[in-house]
Design an enzyme around this catalytic site. Structure first.
Site, mmCIF file in Angstrom:
data_model
loop_
_atom_site.group_PDB
_atom_site.id
_atom_site.type_symbol
_atom_site.label_atom_id
_atom_site.label_comp_id
_atom_site.label_asym_id
_atom_site.label_seq_id
_atom_site.Cartn_x
_atom_site.Cartn_y
_atom_site.Cartn_z
ATOM 1 N N HIS A 17 -8.937 10.102 -0.180
ATOM 2 C CA HIS A 17 -7.655 10.050 -0.897
ATOM 3 C C HIS A 17 -7.890 9.645 -2.359
ATOM 4 O O HIS A 17 -7.281 10.203 -3.271
ATOM 5 C CB HIS A 17 -6.726 9.017 -0.249
ATOM 6 C CG HIS A 17 -6.267 9.370 1.141
ATOM 7 N ND1 HIS A 17 -6.268 8.473 2.182
ATOM 8 C CD2 HIS A 17 -5.793 10.528 1.653
ATOM 9 C CE1 HIS A 17 -5.798 9.064 3.277
ATOM 10 N NE2 HIS A 17 -5.508 10.318 2.978
ATOM 11 N N LYS A 41 4.294 9.544 13.742
ATOM 12 C CA LYS A 41 3.135 8.656 13.866
ATOM 13 C C LYS A 41 3.572 7.203 13.830
ATOM 14 O O LYS A 41 4.491 6.850 13.091
ATOM 15 C CB LYS A 41 2.190 8.848 12.667
ATOM 16 C CG LYS A 41 1.478 10.181 12.604
ATOM 17 C CD LYS A 41 0.533 10.136 11.399
ATOM 18 C CE LYS A 41 -0.163 11.448 11.129
ATOM 19 N NZ LYS A 41 -0.900 11.394 9.854
ATOM 20 N N ARG A 90 -9.161 19.403 3.915
ATOM 21 C CA ARG A 90 -10.558 19.283 4.359
ATOM 22 C C ARG A 90 -10.954 20.444 5.252
ATOM 23 O O ARG A 90 -12.076 20.918 5.196
ATOM 24 C CB ARG A 90 -10.731 17.982 5.174
ATOM 25 C CG ARG A 90 -10.558 16.716 4.383
ATOM 26 C CD ARG A 90 -10.263 15.572 5.301
ATOM 27 N NE ARG A 90 -9.100 15.896 6.127
ATOM 28 C CZ ARG A 90 -8.541 15.091 6.999
ATOM 29 N NH1 ARG A 90 -9.065 13.917 7.221
ATOM 30 N NH2 ARG A 90 -7.486 15.460 7.676
ATOM 31 N N SER A 127 -8.034 9.185 7.856
ATOM 32 C CA SER A 127 -7.479 7.874 8.213
ATOM 33 C C SER A 127 -7.660 7.628 9.703
ATOM 34 O O SER A 127 -7.950 6.500 10.119
ATOM 35 C CB SER A 127 -5.989 7.814 7.858
ATOM 36 O OG SER A 127 -5.813 7.962 6.470
#
Ligand code: PNS
Length: 149
Positions: A17, A41, A90, A127
């Protein structure tokens, strides 16, 4: 002034990040890190910790702001006078998700999304990976810029 919102849950904020913020500063005058709540989440690291540690980390970078929001990212962007969202990708899976989000946000409010590819050496860092290692008491200090509690 070109402002971009860098939205995410940042639970926790990783060096991947950080790299996106630093590269975003080459494209935009100002980057606002928007800590949003992803309704799907839960959270591992308390919101107050995420906000305060990031504010502290960027305290001498006046072109970076840190803020929290509930609700839609486009509403948060409008509040900050931003017409751009900044996101990192990614993987192919990231890309498909980002494509849908970018289209939704563009249709909602004409907000454009700028995607930056993660550096190859960061592509495995997420994360969720950090959370998993942390839950097994592994040292994750190389993966996060702010010391975790
Ligand atoms: O990358 P993350 O951590 O999964 O971030 C998710 C986040 C906060 C960017 C996303 O859940 C979000 O945008 N939430 C706000 C609601 C919203 O605007 N959704 C997109 C249009 S339906």
């Amino acid at each position: 002034m070109r402002t971009a919102i860098f939205p995410g849950s940042f639970d926790p904020f990783t060096i991947g990040h950080l790299d996106i913020v630093e590269r975003g500063l080459q494209l935009f005058d100002r980057v606002v890190i928007g800590i949003g709540r992803n309704s799907m989440k839960g959270e591992t690291f308390p919101l107050a910790f995420r906000v305060e540690s990031l504010k502290d980390y960027f305290k001498s970078e006046e072109r970076v702001a840190v803020d929290v929001y509930d609700g839609l990212t486009v509403d948060f962007a409008r509040m900050h006078g931003a017409k751009f969202l900044l996101r990192g990708v990614r993987t192919v899976q990231d890309f498909e998700y980002e494509q849908a989000m970018a289209e939704a946000n563009r249709q909602l409010d004409g907000i454009e999304t700028v995607l930056l590819y993660a550096r190859p050496e960061h592509a495995y860092i997420s994360s969720s990976l950090v959370r998993e290692l942390y839950s097994y008491n592994r040292d994750v200090s190389r993966l996060v810029p702010c010391r975790l509690p």
